[in-house]
Write a protein that holds these residues in place. Sequence first.
Motif, mmCIF file in Angstrom:
data_model
loop_
_atom_site.group_PDB
_atom_site.id
_atom_site.type_symbol
_atom_site.label_atom_id
_atom_site.label_comp_id
_atom_site.label_asym_id
_atom_site.label_seq_id
_atom_site.Cartn_x
_atom_site.Cartn_y
_atom_site.Cartn_z
ATOM 1 N N ILE A 1 -21.580 33.837 -12.452
ATOM 2 C CA ILE A 1 -22.434 34.829 -11.395
ATOM 3 C C ILE A 1 -21.385 36.205 -11.649
ATOM 4 C CG2 ILE A 1 -20.773 34.277 -9.356
ATOM 5 C CD1 ILE A 1 -23.163 35.020 -7.668
ATOM 6 N N SER A 2 -22.269 37.044 -11.572
ATOM 7 C CA SER A 2 -21.566 38.711 -11.648
ATOM 8 C C SER A 2 -21.121 38.948 -10.305
ATOM 9 C CB SER A 2 -22.806 39.714 -12.114
ATOM 10 O OG SER A 2 -23.862 39.732 -11.103
ATOM 11 N N PHE A 3 -20.137 39.949 -10.420
ATOM 12 C CA PHE A 3 -19.642 40.431 -9.207
ATOM 13 C C PHE A 3 -20.531 40.987 -8.307
ATOM 14 C CE2 PHE A 3 -17.969 43.879 -6.546
ATOM 15 C CZ PHE A 3 -17.032 43.019 -5.672
ATOM 16 N N LYS A 4 -21.626 41.666 -9.041
ATOM 17 C CA LYS A 4 -22.710 42.303 -7.964
ATOM 18 C C LYS A 4 -23.473 41.112 -7.345
ATOM 19 C CE LYS A 4 -27.006 44.904 -8.731
ATOM 20 N NZ LYS A 4 -28.191 45.471 -9.897
ATOM 21 N N ASP A 5 -23.854 40.225 -7.920
ATOM 22 C CA ASP A 5 -24.630 39.361 -7.291
ATOM 23 C C ASP A 5 -23.901 38.437 -6.343
ATOM 24 O OD1 ASP A 5 -27.024 39.666 -8.613
ATOM 25 O OD2 ASP A 5 -26.852 38.131 -10.181
ATOM 26 N N ILE B 1 -12.741 37.506 -5.666
ATOM 27 C CA ILE B 1 -13.751 37.647 -6.861
ATOM 28 C C ILE B 1 -13.808 39.010 -7.537
ATOM 29 C CG2 ILE B 1 -14.963 35.740 -5.558
ATOM 30 C CD1 ILE B 1 -17.193 37.975 -4.990
ATOM 31 N N ASP B 2 -13.035 39.998 -7.151
ATOM 32 C CA ASP B 2 -12.837 41.259 -7.831
ATOM 33 C C ASP B 2 -12.646 40.962 -9.300
ATOM 34 O OD1 ASP B 2 -11.699 44.171 -8.309
ATOM 35 O OD2 ASP B 2 -13.206 44.236 -6.788
ATOM 36 N N LYS B 3 -13.109 41.993 -10.266
ATOM 37 C CA LYS B 3 -12.777 41.994 -11.687
ATOM 38 C C LYS B 3 -11.534 42.405 -11.523
ATOM 39 C CE LYS B 3 -17.086 43.895 -13.458
ATOM 40 N NZ LYS B 3 -17.158 43.191 -14.636
ATOM 41 N N LEU C 1 -16.253 34.434 -19.145
ATOM 42 C CA LEU C 1 -15.077 33.513 -18.497
ATOM 43 C C LEU C 1 -15.032 33.967 -17.063
ATOM 44 C CD1 LEU C 1 -13.301 30.988 -19.160
ATOM 45 C CD2 LEU C 1 -11.598 32.470 -19.795
ATOM 46 N N GLU C 2 -14.854 35.357 -17.028
ATOM 47 C CA GLU C 2 -14.791 35.875 -15.618
ATOM 48 C C GLU C 2 -15.937 35.542 -14.654
ATOM 49 O OE1 GLU C 2 -15.491 40.274 -14.004
ATOM 50 O OE2 GLU C 2 -13.704 40.344 -15.182
ATOM 51 N N ASN C 3 -17.048 35.628 -14.950
ATOM 52 C CA ASN C 3 -18.269 35.284 -14.285
ATOM 53 C C ASN C 3 -17.998 33.740 -14.022
ATOM 54 O OD1 ASN C 3 -18.966 37.697 -14.095
ATOM 55 N ND2 ASN C 3 -20.603 37.646 -15.841
ATOM 56 N N LEU D 1 -15.506 31.816 -13.603
ATOM 57 C CA LEU D 1 -14.460 31.679 -12.767
ATOM 58 C C LEU D 1 -15.000 31.891 -11.466
ATOM 59 C CD1 LEU D 1 -11.551 30.672 -11.739
ATOM 60 C CD2 LEU D 1 -10.682 32.800 -12.592
ATOM 61 N N ARG D 2 -15.641 33.247 -11.230
ATOM 62 C CA ARG D 2 -16.010 33.715 -10.108
ATOM 63 C C ARG D 2 -17.283 32.709 -9.349
ATOM 64 N NH1 ARG D 2 -17.769 38.096 -12.085
ATOM 65 N NH2 ARG D 2 -15.989 39.358 -11.378
ATOM 66 N N ALA D 3 -17.943 32.127 -10.183
ATOM 67 C CA ALA D 3 -18.897 31.211 -9.796
ATOM 68 C C ALA D 3 -18.408 29.730 -9.332
ATOM 69 C CB ALA D 3 -19.836 30.725 -10.977
ATOM 70 N N ARG D 4 -17.367 29.127 -9.785
ATOM 71 C CA ARG D 4 -16.527 28.323 -9.432
ATOM 72 C C ARG D 4 -15.689 28.554 -7.810
ATOM 73 N NH1 ARG D 4 -12.697 26.452 -13.867
ATOM 74 N NH2 ARG D 4 -11.550 25.567 -12.271
ATOM 75 N N ILE D 5 -15.409 29.713 -7.814
ATOM 76 C CA ILE D 5 -14.744 30.052 -6.693
ATOM 77 C C ILE D 5 -15.957 30.375 -5.440
ATOM 78 C CG2 ILE D 5 -13.683 32.133 -5.369
ATOM 79 C CD1 ILE D 5 -12.171 32.762 -7.965
ATOM 80 N N MET D 6 -16.972 31.005 -5.864
ATOM 81 C CA MET D 6 -18.075 31.127 -4.769
ATOM 82 C C MET D 6 -18.580 29.715 -4.421
ATOM 83 S SD MET D 6 -18.717 34.134 -4.089
ATOM 84 C CE MET D 6 -20.427 34.081 -3.331
ATOM 85 N N LYS D 7 -18.886 28.901 -5.458
ATOM 86 C CA LYS D 7 -19.543 27.563 -5.188
ATOM 87 C C LYS D 7 -18.568 26.858 -4.152
ATOM 88 C CE LYS D 7 -20.451 26.159 -9.240
ATOM 89 N NZ LYS D 7 -21.248 25.196 -10.085
#
Length: 155
Positions: free
Chosen positions: A93-97, A123-125, A135-137, A139-145
């Motif tokens: 997932i992108s930061f924007k979404d 979750i910021d860049k 890879l960043e997106n 990792l962000r997805a794992r955190i968000m889930k």
Amino acid sequence: MQSQNISDIIEKYLKSILAESDEIEIKRSEMAQLFNCVPSQINYVINTRFNVQNGYIVRSKRGGGGYIRIEKINFVDDYDVFDELISIVGESISFKDAFQMIKSLFQAEVLTRSEANLILAIIDKKTLNLADCKLENMLRARIMKNILNRLKYDD
């Protein structure tokens, strides 16, 4: 004076109705006539501005008596919404979404301002600081889930 584009005007109109009711039912052709635009413009607004990430569920029925029903999500009462958000996050997932999801959860009062800001900082860049965007997106997805699962089961 800055003029608004037709999408902004349609969105504002629908949100003004939704401010008074948790659900509205519209006919795409009638909306297009009202705003003097093509029906696909109505679809565009609904698909991009009235989705789960933004705090809405959209249902539609096609055919002669067809309609589009837009309903504000009640995050507190509807645990299935968290499953849908988790599904939307997917593996990346992108930061924007992700920002839009956090904003919706804040507006629905699922998160406090402080909680929302903490999650956004996590979750910021700049925080993730990975050279590989993919890879960043991920990792962000794992955190968000993980956050969404916690919210889902939080009493």
